[in-house]
Scaffold this active site. Structure first.
Site, mmCIF file in Angstrom:
data_model
loop_
_atom_site.group_PDB
_atom_site.id
_atom_site.type_symbol
_atom_site.label_atom_id
_atom_site.label_comp_id
_atom_site.label_asym_id
_atom_site.label_seq_id
_atom_site.Cartn_x
_atom_site.Cartn_y
_atom_site.Cartn_z
ATOM 1 N N ARG A 65 0.638 -2.794 9.893
ATOM 2 C CA ARG A 65 -0.347 -1.771 9.252
ATOM 3 C C ARG A 65 -1.457 -1.119 10.185
ATOM 4 O O ARG A 65 -1.972 -1.929 10.768
ATOM 5 C CB ARG A 65 -0.743 -2.454 8.040
ATOM 6 N N GLU B 256 -2.843 6.791 7.779
ATOM 7 C CA GLU B 256 -1.625 7.367 7.567
ATOM 8 C C GLU B 256 -1.364 8.405 6.559
ATOM 9 O O GLU B 256 -1.913 8.138 5.574
ATOM 10 C CB GLU B 256 -0.591 6.379 7.378
ATOM 11 N N HIS C 217 5.746 5.706 11.622
ATOM 12 C CA HIS C 217 6.066 4.706 10.947
ATOM 13 C C HIS C 217 7.638 4.681 10.431
ATOM 14 O O HIS C 217 7.877 4.724 9.434
ATOM 15 C CB HIS C 217 5.225 5.002 9.407
HETATM 16 C C1 DGY Z 1 7.385 -1.963 5.155
HETATM 17 O O1 DGY Z 1 8.526 -2.135 4.573
HETATM 18 O O2 DGY Z 1 6.301 -2.500 4.942
HETATM 19 C C2 DGY Z 1 7.447 -1.174 6.299
HETATM 20 O O3 DGY Z 1 6.388 -0.778 6.899
HETATM 21 C C3 DGY Z 1 8.258 0.090 6.011
HETATM 22 O O4 DGY Z 1 9.621 -0.159 6.055
#
Ligand code: DGY
Length: 327
Positions: free
Chosen positions: A239, A268, A286
Site C-alpha cells: 500500500r 492514489e 496498482h
Molecule cells: C489487493 O487486493 O489488496 C491489491 O492491492 C489489489 O488487488
C-alpha cells in the site's frame, strides 16, 4: 431475492456466479469509481455490497446501507479502505480475497526488481527515441540479481512467495522483518529474521509486503532510506502510504539508492511531485494482481463470501470477527 449491489465491473465469471447463486443484482454500469454521493445513494437498502479497495466504507456508508445489510465483500486482499470497527458495531461482516493473488502480486514485485535492476524502461525509451547508437561497454549499466541479498519487509503470504521464488530461482540470500518469525520461510530458504536497520544496510533489493495500518504508515522513511546501500533497489507492491514518497523522491534525486519500483502510491491515483520526473524509478498503476486469471479468482471469492453470509454461514474470509464479537 436478496438485494445486492456491485460498485464496479469485475470479471464476468464472477458476475455470472453471483447471478447463478443469488439471482439478479445491480451493478454500477460505468467503469469508474462511484462518487461519495453515488456510493451513499447506491448502497441504500442492500442486503450485500460487493465493493472495491477504491470505495471508502465508513460509518456513514454503513448507515446509508441500513439495518438489513449483512456484508460488504471487498474485492481485494487489503481492507484499509474499510472501517472494520464501525462495521462490526453495526453487525456488518467484512470479507476479503486472500491467497489467490499471492503469485500475481509476488510476480509483479519481482518484475519491478528485474526491470529496475536491468533498466528495462530506460532501455525501451532509448530505442523508441532512436537514441541507440551502438553497443557500448558503459551503456545503461544495471545491478546484478543472482546471488544478491533480498530484504523482505513483511514475510506474510506474498512476502514469503517473493522470497522463495528469488531464493530458489536466483540463489538470493533472504533477510526479513516481521512481527512474527516465519519458520517455513527460514527452513525452505535459510532466511534470517533481522531488525529493520540490518535489513536496510545489508540488502541489495528491498521488497515491501506489509498491510497498511497506522503502525505501518511511512514504515519506509528518510531514516531507513539513508541506511540503504547506494546500489539498493526498493520495491513496493503493498500500500502506498507505507513508503514516504517525499523522502523517496529526495533519495532518488540525490542517487542515494540505485532505484525503486512502485505499484502503489500514497495519494492514489495521484503521485507526489517529482516522482514522474525521475529516471531511476519504475511506476505502475496498482496492477499487482492484474491478470485475468487472478482477478477472476478474486471475484469468485468475493461472490462466495456473499453467498455464504446470505445463507447464514460464516464466510471463510471474514476480517472483522473481533469487532463483531465485541458487540
Ligand atoms: C489487493 O487486493 O489488496 C491489491 O492491492 C489489489 O488487488
Amino acid at each position: 431475492m436478496p438485494n445486492i449491489y456491485v460498485t464496479r465491473k469485475i470479471p464476468q465469471g464472477a458476475l455470472d456466479l453471483l447471478k447463478e447463486k443469488l439471482g439478479e443484482f445491480e451493478i454500477n454500469p460505468d467503469d469508474r469509481v462511484l462518487t461519495r454521493e453515488e456510493l451513499l445513494e447506491k448502497v441504500k437498502g442492500r442486503d450485500a455490497v460487493l465493493c472495491l479497495l477504491t470505495d471508502k466504507i465508513d460509518g456513514e456508508v454503513l448507515d446509508a446501507a441500513g439495518k438489513n445489510c449483512k456484508i460488504f465483500s471487498n474485492y481485494a486482499v487489503g481492507f484499509n479502505n474499510i472501517d472494520l470497527k464501525a462495521a462490526g458495531e453495526r453487525g456488518v461482516m467484512i470479507t476479503n480475497t486472500p491467497g489467490v493473488l499471492d503469485d500475481a502480486t509476488a510476480d509483479m514485485a519481482i518484475t519491478l526488481m528485474f526491470a529496475m535492476a536491468r533498466r528495462v524502461v530506460e532501455s525501451d525509451t532509448m530505442m523508441r527515441q532512436e537514441k541507440f547508437t551502438g553497443w557500448g561497454p558503459m551503456l545503461l549499466l544495471g545491478q546484478d540479481i543472482t546471488g544478491k541479498t533480498l530484504g523482505i519487509v513483511g514475510a506474510g503470504r506474498i512476502g514469503e512467495n517473493v522470497a522463495k521464488k528469488m531464493a530458489h530461482g536466483f540463489g538470493m540470500k533472504i533477510l526479513y522483518t516481521d512481527l512474527k518469525g516465519n519458520e517455513t520461510l527460514e527452513k525452505e530458504t535459510g532466511a534470517k529474521k533481522v531488525d529493520m536497520e540490518t535489513l536496510c544496510r545489508e540488502s541489495d533489493f528491498i521488497s515491501v509486503h506489509v498491510n497498511y495500518y497506522p503502525e505501518t504508515h511511512h514504515l519506509i522513511n528518510e531514516k531507513n532510506l539513508s541506511w540503504m546501500k547506494k546500489t539498493a533497489i526498493l520495491v513496493n507492491t503493498s500500500r502506498g502510504p507505507v513508503v514516504d514518497e517525499v523522502a523517496l523522491v529526495e533519495a532518488l534525486k540525490a542517487e542515494r539508492i540505485f532505484g525503486a519500483g512502485l505499484d502503489v502510491f500514497e495519494d492514489e491515483p495521484k503521485m507526489k511531485p517529482g516522482l514522474k520526473d525521475l529516471h531511476n524509478i519504475i511506476l505502475a498503476p496498482h496492477v499487482g494482481s492484474a491478470t485475468t486469471g487472478t482477478r477472476t479468482n478474486m471475484g469468485l471469492i468475493a461472490v462466495q463470501n456473499i453467498v455464504d453470509v446470505l445463507s447464514g454461514k460464516e464466510p471463510q474470509y471474514l476480517v472483522n470477527k473481533e469487532f463483531l464479537n465485541a458487540r
